[in-house]
Structure formats: C-alpha cells, structure tokens
Design an enzyme around this catalytic site. Sequence first.
Site, short mmCIF file in Angstrom:
data_model
loop_
_atom_site.label_atom_id
_atom_site.label_comp_id
_atom_site.label_asym_id
_atom_site.label_seq_id
_atom_site.Cartn_x
_atom_site.Cartn_y
_atom_site.Cartn_z
CD1 TRP A 102 40.70 35.38 43.71
CD2 TRP A 102 38.94 35.18 45.06
NE1 TRP A 102 39.97 34.29 43.28
CE2 TRP A 102 38.88 34.15 44.10
CE3 TRP A 102 37.92 35.27 46.01
CZ2 TRP A 102 37.84 33.21 44.07
CZ3 TRP A 102 36.89 34.33 45.99
CH2 TRP A 102 36.87 33.30 45.02
CG ASP A 176 43.56 36.22 50.11
OD1 ASP A 176 44.17 35.13 50.29
OD2 ASP A 176 42.48 36.29 49.51
CE LYS A 200 42.92 29.31 46.06
NZ LYS A 200 42.25 29.03 44.79
#
Lengths: 365, 365
Positions: A102, A176, A200
């Site tokens: 990511w 993030d 999530k």
Amino acid sequence: MSRAYNFAAGPAALPEPVLRQAQAELLEWGDARASIAEISHRSPEFMRVAAEAEADLRRLLSIPDDYAVLFLAGGATTQQALVALNFAAPGQAADYVVSGHWGKVALKQVQAYVDANVAASGEADGFRDIPPASQWRLSKDAAYLHVTANETIHGVEFRPEWGALPETGDVPLFADFSSSIASEPLDVSKFGLVYAGAQKNLGPVGVTVVIVRRDLLERAGQPRADIFNYASHAKAGSMLNTPPSYNWYLAGLVFKWMLAEGGVVEFARRSAEKARLLYAAIDGSGGFYRNEVASNVRSRMNVPFFLQDDALTAAFLAEAKEAGLLALKGHRVLGGVRASIYNAMPVEGVRALAGFMHEFQQRRG
Amino acid sequence: MSRAYNFAAGPAALPEPVLRQAQAELLEWGDARASIAEISHRSPEFMRVAAEAEADLRRLLSIPDDYAVLFLAGGATTQQALVALNFAAPGQAADYVVSGHWGKVALKQVQAYVDANVAASGEADGFRDIPPASQWRLSKDAAYLHVTANETIHGVEFRPEWGALPETGDVPLFADFSSSIASEPLDVSKFGLVYAGAQKNLGPVGVTVVIVRRDLLERAGQPRADIFNYASHAKAGSMLNTPPSYNWYLAGLVFKWMLAEGGVVEFARRSAEKARLLYAAIDGSGGFYRNEVASNVRSRMNVPFFLQDDALTAAFLAEAKEAGLLALKGHRVLGGVRASIYNAMPVEGVRALAGFMHEFQQRRG
C-alpha cells in the site's frame, strides 16, 4: 446456516450487534417514516447522525479540536492522490516510506504531482521489515512525509518495539491508518493528516475518514477541481456533494459499539491478545506454519503466513472454511494464508483459528 | 409508524421490496455465512453480484458492447472533474451547456483543467428554459460537449418537445444523467459518456455509474493519479481499489426490481403519468401553485413549485408531512416546494400529493 468467523481483510467482519441494529431499522429510521438510506443528507435526522458519528469518533480517538474530521467517498487510494494535490506545490518534494504494497500504491498515485522521494523501502527484503528511522533519507523542504501505519497485505506495522516515528519538525507526517485505526490509542497530534478507509476497523465499506490539522488546509496545493479540495469539504462539513450517507451511518453505529465495548484501550488489549495467540500458534508449530515478518514490526491486524508444504494450502483453506473460519486465503500478491483480525473479530475467533491450525497440523503434519 | 411517500431529491426513496430483501439477508448473504457487506470484493460471491449488476444494467439500458460500465465511489461531482482529466488535453477547449445548478457545478470542477466554454446557459433566465441548440456557440476542436440531462434543482430536462440534442460529429457528447437515468429508454450510442450518481433513480447513495465508449479510454488526457484514470478502472473491472461493494449490491437489487417491473419502457410510462398528474395539479390551481419552467423542458423527475402566497409554504410542508408526504421542501437555492418522483415513487404517491394540494388550496386558498 449461521454466521461464521470471518477473517476477510476488508470489506471485513462487522460487529453483529451493529448489523442487527441496521437490520431492525433498515425500513424505518426512528420516526422518519423512511430508511436512513432514503433521506436527505441535509435533513435534520441525517445531520444528527452525521454529527454524532463525528463526535463519537473524536471521543474514541481523542482527536484535538484543531483537527478537522472528514467523512468522504472514494477509498484510501483517492486520499493518497488528494494529499499531494492539497498539500504540495506542483513538483515539490514529498517523502515516502514504503513498507509494503500500500505504500507503493500511495507512491504511484503522486508521480504526476510531486517529486516523490522514497526515503526508505523494505522492498529489497520482500517487505519483511521496516528500515530504521535513522536510515531514512529525508528531503530538504519536503511537503510532507508519508507512512503506512499498517500494511494490510504484508502484515507489517509500525510498533513501539520498532522505535518511534521520527520528529519531523515543520514537515507534517501523513499516515495511512486504513487497517489499524482505532485498534489502540492514537496520538493524533503527532500527525498532520491521518486517513483510513472504513472497511476494516471502522466498519462499512464505501466511506473514508480523513483527520487533518486545520492549519494545513490553508496550503495552496495544486490547481484542482473543487471536489478534490479538502478545505472545501471541511467548510461544507463533508457535504460539499451528496456524501455516502448510509455508509457514514453504519460507521457511526460501529463507533458507538466501540465506545460501549470500552474504547481503544480495550481494543488495544484485545488486539494484543489476538495477535499473541495467533503468532504463538505459528511460531510454536515447529515450522509447519511460517510468518516471515521481523518480530518487532509484526502486524497486530493482518497476519500472513505460509504452510511449510504449500501443496497443503488449498486443503487448509477448504477445511478451515468447513470449520467456520472464512476468508483466510492470502492476498494474490503473497499467496499463502492471511488472517485479518480487526476490532470486530472476537478473541474466541482467533482461539478457534489457532485450535484449527493445531488440529490440521496434527492430521497433516 | 409506517413508511410514507418520500419525495426526497436524493438520497431518495428505494423500492420497498429491495429494502425488504436487503433487510432479510443483511446478516447472511446466500450461504456465505457472512453479510454481503463483510465479504471481499474479490470473493466469488461478490464477483457474481457485481457481474450480475453490470449485466442487468446493460440489459436495462441496452448498453452496446463497445461501452464500458464502471461502478465507482465518489459522486457525480467527482466524475465532473474526471471527465476533463481523462478526455481533454491540458487547457484544451471543452464545451458546456449550463441548464441549471448542476451544470454550473460541472463547469466549476474543470476550471483548472480545460478552457471551459459556456456554449449556452439558461442562467440569465433563472434556468427556466434551455436555449435551443441552434443558438449554442460550440468551440472548434472541443474535447467534448457536456450537458446535464435533467437538472435536479431547477426541474429542467432535455425533452423531445425541446428538440434533439445536436449531432456533434467527432466531438463526443457527455451527459450527467444522475436524476433521470433509467426513467425512459436511452440511446447510449449518441453519447461518448453518461454518468449518474445512483442515489436517485438507480437506488442507493454511495456509488456512481459511468458508461463510457471504449475508444475514448485511449485518450491521453492529463497527468493524473492512477485512481483518477477511467482506463485503469475499466481494466480492473471497477476493482482498482476496494469499491463501495455494499452500495453496488444494493444498486444491483434495484436493477433486478426495475427489470421485473417491466424495464425502462414501463418506467417511462409511469414517469409520464406521474408528471402529467403533478403538473396538472399545479397548472389547474388557478395560480395558487406555480411552476415556472418552460413547458417543453419541464422535468419528469423533479418538479419545483411555489405557492402564490409564500407565507403559506411552511404550513404546506408541515401539513403535507402530517399527511404522509415527506421531504417536499424546495432546495435552498430556489426555496418553495419540490417533489422528486423517481422510479421508486409509485403513481399512487403522486396521486396522493395532487389530492393533498387540492385539499390544501380549498382550505387555505
């Protein structure tokens, strides 16, 4: 059938009480005589839902008043592009620490906008470790420094055991937190901006939370559409256009559930317990199961592991599913097995997984 | 309490059978042993839901094979920015016909990207009419021509009575169909690109449909993040990142409902009947109610109207709500009253509104 333990990486398990409440009120919300999914985002009813969600998230994460909280459409990847557009001048340097897949995606989004500098990367090592901060090659006058707090695929997380994130002075730290937000207390004041796709730890897919220090919203950034302007979203209370209101409502239900369960202190306790159980099952298997991440950066949220004999992986996954342990297939980037154990996963679910792993090994090992 | 007739402009009424199905399967979808909101967008279960939704929408709108269909996060406003980034060279001319508030918003999004040319605007006339195509001042070599098929706030819609949209030759026609898509047959082949936020005629908030001619995806456009690249989304089957999967699922349920009800031919019939009933109630009131839009461009979807005595508007809205007619308050831009009568609004709902209007006039007129 009945609900099973769902180890999906996102969209991921939601707390059952939240699903039951959403189910009960799906056709009529309060005395609105309509679903919350059917009413205007500017109606008094939804405005209350929206304000409560923000207030609850502020309480949950102890977000200081000098930070704005935005609820936006578009996932975390969209924010990865927007941070450059909003906070860097065209072609200005921006520093990236790449600790997994990511982080690479984040870097890819900004190639057109900034002079992206990879300050550190774990790629040469297969993202099994994070280079120590002392080795990071930071730019002079970077617009910001970007890190990925937890890597959902590679199972790598900044942990206290790794050390502290460096003091960056006037360069704001952007992070993030998609796959680890609200799993433990967070010192928001260390960051210029924190973003997280909700699907999530925060609940539903389709809404992303952005927490941003208000003074940064005064940066000129780059020429861009108004819809890409964080300051416009902040000024409009995240209602610059029609927000993903139903998703926002579901996130609000999850925030209330998390507060009722004891907040982030309690989820930090549970997360530590779940991670301890699962890594112990792997490390205690004598090599039958294997997690390759350096111990000081092992993720508490996403635990990728491999079977010594990869030919057994398919049977492991199929039998786990039969045993009510779902969505354990590893991400296609890595293969193998991955268990995502976010806030909605109870300790009993991880205990059941560890028990199954032991039993599978006894039969097949 | 019970569900009432909901005239909200978006988020808007959903078909009750859709809400009931979503409610019944919210905790467990099929034999997945989890909610559809909790499972991976790449799982076989969700991939089937996603593929069916696309196939159903293609059938509903007779979308030719040479068009890609995308299901994206971010509302219509985001697409307004993306069309410029994807299909115009930096600073290239792009033509806009501004027929109401949303046309203005579309224009605002692209100021940083193109040489935006207002080919025609109804603003001087308060957006009560659309200038005839013969008067449009089109650019040479425009990247595209953008129109708003239906203006949700001003209640102005391109209708056959107005005339035909002009042939634009090599300049593709782009259209915002957010508030009128699937309300009647659509000749997709006339357009280079059609986009629509789903939260009006297509169902749930939080997902936007983009229908784009595939050859246009080869245009270079402008430097941009990969997440802003339609070609990347198309190549990834709208799964470049985690899509708003639950919203996509809900949209799919609405598509199936629309097909079962008779498809766009049937909804065109119902829409015409609903519009006829409502405008007749306004026009037959002897001036007590007033719609100011030119008759040949009156919207079949959003009907704004005013009471002769504006001091009665608050009482009208309050008593309508008491009578089970919700969300009739006009948009803050215009004031007055607005009834949005999308596909999920039954003819009986409009008949009830017309009856209430008549009865209110008799008491207060």
